[in-house]
Design an enzyme around this catalytic site. Sequence first.
Site, short mmCIF file in Angstrom:
data_model
loop_
_atom_site.label_atom_id
_atom_site.label_comp_id
_atom_site.label_asym_id
_atom_site.label_seq_id
_atom_site.Cartn_x
_atom_site.Cartn_y
_atom_site.Cartn_z
N ASP A 246 24.80 43.45 1.69
CA ASP A 246 25.65 43.14 0.55
C ASP A 246 25.73 44.28 -0.46
O ASP A 246 24.76 45.01 -0.67
CB ASP A 246 25.09 41.91 -0.17
CG ASP A 246 25.10 40.70 0.73
OD1 ASP A 246 26.12 40.49 1.39
OD2 ASP A 246 24.08 39.99 0.77
N ARG B 243 21.62 43.76 6.54
CA ARG B 243 20.47 44.42 5.95
C ARG B 243 19.21 44.25 6.81
O ARG B 243 18.39 45.15 6.97
CB ARG B 243 20.23 43.81 4.56
CG ARG B 243 19.00 44.29 3.85
CD ARG B 243 19.21 45.67 3.31
NE ARG B 243 18.01 46.23 2.72
CZ ARG B 243 17.88 47.47 2.30
NH1 ARG B 243 18.90 48.30 2.41
NH2 ARG B 243 16.77 47.90 1.78
N LYS C 255 18.05 32.10 6.67
CA LYS C 255 18.62 33.38 7.12
C LYS C 255 17.60 34.50 6.94
O LYS C 255 17.39 35.31 7.84
CB LYS C 255 19.88 33.71 6.31
CG LYS C 255 20.38 35.13 6.48
CD LYS C 255 21.61 35.44 5.66
CE LYS C 255 21.33 35.94 4.27
NZ LYS C 255 20.86 37.34 4.17
N ASN C 256 17.00 34.55 5.77
CA ASN C 256 16.13 35.69 5.48
C ASN C 256 14.75 35.59 6.13
O ASN C 256 13.90 36.44 5.93
CB ASN C 256 16.02 35.91 3.97
CG ASN C 256 17.33 36.44 3.41
OD1 ASN C 256 18.19 36.89 4.17
ND2 ASN C 256 17.50 36.37 2.10
N VAL D 264 16.28 42.46 -10.40
CA VAL D 264 16.04 42.98 -9.05
C VAL D 264 17.14 43.96 -8.60
O VAL D 264 16.84 45.03 -8.08
CB VAL D 264 15.84 41.84 -8.04
CG1 VAL D 264 15.52 42.39 -6.65
CG2 VAL D 264 14.72 40.90 -8.49
N1 EPU Z 1 13.57 48.62 -3.11
C1 EPU Z 1 13.32 49.95 -3.29
N2 EPU Z 1 12.79 50.66 -2.24
C2 EPU Z 1 12.49 50.10 -1.05
C3 EPU Z 1 12.74 48.72 -0.88
C4 EPU Z 1 13.30 48.00 -1.93
O1 EPU Z 1 13.58 50.53 -4.36
O2 EPU Z 1 11.98 50.79 -0.17
C5 EPU Z 1 14.13 47.84 -4.24
C6 EPU Z 1 15.53 47.32 -3.93
O3 EPU Z 1 16.49 48.30 -4.23
C7 EPU Z 1 15.61 46.12 -4.84
C8 EPU Z 1 14.17 45.59 -4.85
O4 EPU Z 1 13.35 46.67 -4.40
O5 EPU Z 1 15.96 46.52 -6.14
C9 EPU Z 1 13.93 44.38 -3.97
O6 EPU Z 1 14.33 44.63 -2.65
P1 EPU Z 1 13.63 43.94 -1.39
O7 EPU Z 1 13.17 45.02 -0.50
O8 EPU Z 1 12.67 42.91 -1.86
O9 EPU Z 1 14.88 43.22 -0.76
P2 EPU Z 1 15.33 43.19 0.77
O10 EPU Z 1 14.17 42.98 1.64
O11 EPU Z 1 16.24 44.35 1.04
C10 EPU Z 1 15.64 40.61 0.84
C11 EPU Z 1 16.77 39.66 1.11
C12 EPU Z 1 17.76 39.68 -0.05
C13 EPU Z 1 17.01 39.32 -1.32
C14 EPU Z 1 15.83 40.27 -1.52
C15 EPU Z 1 14.97 39.92 -2.73
C16 EPU Z 1 16.96 39.83 3.50
C17 EPU Z 1 17.77 40.21 4.67
N3 EPU Z 1 17.48 40.07 2.33
O12 EPU Z 1 16.23 41.91 0.75
O13 EPU Z 1 18.69 38.63 0.25
O14 EPU Z 1 17.90 39.42 -2.41
O15 EPU Z 1 14.97 40.25 -0.36
O16 EPU Z 1 14.49 38.64 -2.61
O17 EPU Z 1 15.87 39.27 3.63
C18 EPU Z 1 20.74 37.49 0.30
O18 EPU Z 1 20.25 36.73 1.13
O19 EPU Z 1 21.83 37.24 -0.29
C19 EPU Z 1 20.02 38.72 -0.05
C20 EPU Z 1 20.61 39.76 -0.63
#
Ligand code: EPU
Length: 424
Positions: free
Chosen positions: A117, A93, A23-24, A328
């Site tokens: 989420d 997201r 998915k991701n 995280v």
């Molecule tokens: N963060 C910031 N600022 C930003 C971006 C992120 O503070 O500009 C923080 C977030 O708040 C969080 C941390 O950095 O505390 C990590 O966030 P990240 O950006 O790595 O996550 P994401 O890209 O929004 C993806 C997955 C998530 C997974 C995370 C971490 C997708 C669609 N989602 O989210 O997946 O938990 O990476 O590995 O790719 C899931 O599949 O259940 C899910 C939540």
Amino acid sequence: MSEHFDVHGGARLVGEVEVVGAKNSVLKLMAAALLAEGTTTVTNCPQILDVPLMADVLRSVGCDVVIDGDTAHITTPSELSHRADSAAMGKLRASVCVLGPLVGRLKKAVVALPGGDAIGSRPLDMHQNGLRKLGATSTIEHGCVVAEADGLHGAQIWLDFPSVGATENILMAAVLAEGTTVIDNAAREPEIVDICTMLVEMGAKIEGAGTSTLTVEGVESLHPTEHRVIGDRIVGATWAFAAAMTRGDLTVTGVNPHHLELVLEKLRLAGADVTTFDGKGFRIVQPERPRSVDFVTLPYPGFATDLQPFAVALSTVSEGTSMITENVYEARFRFIEEMVRLGADARTDGHHAVVRGVEKLSSAPVWASDIRAGAGLVLAGLCADGVTEIWDVFHIDRGYPHFVENLNRLGARIDRVATEPERS
Ligand code: EPU
């Protein structure tokens, strides 16, 4: 009509299960198709709700998207709209991943703030700061990220945290910027390697995929490609935890066990016998009650935050006491109160959870708050006395293709029940 699952406790899962695309990864690869005029084909797509939602997001900016089984054909026109603010944006997201490609191609974008989420605050500051370094302005206006540039130029970018989404957005803008961009403290997740591989197939110049330093040399334009999504390591790991919790014997294919090294090592410590098949999958057998193990979530190659609910679920039925540390997302322990409804002996203190394993959980009605928490509750329900009702299962359907069908085939008994809304 809402749906819930009736999970009958006492299952032992045995057999073989195939994992499909991640998915991701798939959702970002679909967004990457915006970078090249013509038809990009993405194969091994999981049949989950988020894929058609992402297709709607792409259609809203002018693409033609056809999903045929596990294959998505995305035709990107020469003229794209820079406005991605349709209703579909708020439902996932990953929709924010159209920001980088739109800024890269059009030098401007208005992208609705994404949904996703409820696991903690998820700001976009690193996405915006990265785009600013590349020469764009970026503000949040009326619920949208607005970005605009006269031209994009290469830059040195240091991320405060190896954010997956920020790495992807900056990468997808930088591939079409003039000059060289270096992203330091970049995310190293296998899904980042997957998108880098696809972008290189499309003509991008990227070095360092899978390391903390990504070097991107901008090119004039990219061309379409056909790309197969990598297997979903989070779904693969979910099956591994399912085997460990039910003292089962599962062979999991379609996923690269190198993406799960730490997870499988943790499960070995819990008492599982694990055999890996190079690049293809693994077999996990849990002969006895699992032993308690500690878990600490961190960006890859650390233990994934997406697997933390399964670490908690396993600990609830293990022998001994486990400490689980979530680094995280600040609100990712919320589901633990649902585990407590099932008789788990668990408490949280800040970003730590202490779980004392019990012999058996006890069924109760519980609510899924996100994809992984929901799937974790299903696994807990399999280890409970009686029938556990799990509500708000649409969350689970967003991440797990054919979850109930697979579980039932492997020896569980789960009924998906549709409920008529109550009349007032
Ligand atoms: N963060 C910031 N600022 C930003 C971006 C992120 O503070 O500009 C923080 C977030 O708040 C969080 C941390 O950095 O505390 C990590 O966030 P990240 O950006 O790595 O996550 P994401 O890209 O929004 C993806 C997955 C998530 C997974 C995370 C971490 C997708 C669609 N989602 O989210 O997946 O938990 O990476 O590995 O790719 C899931 O599949 O259940 C899910 C939540």
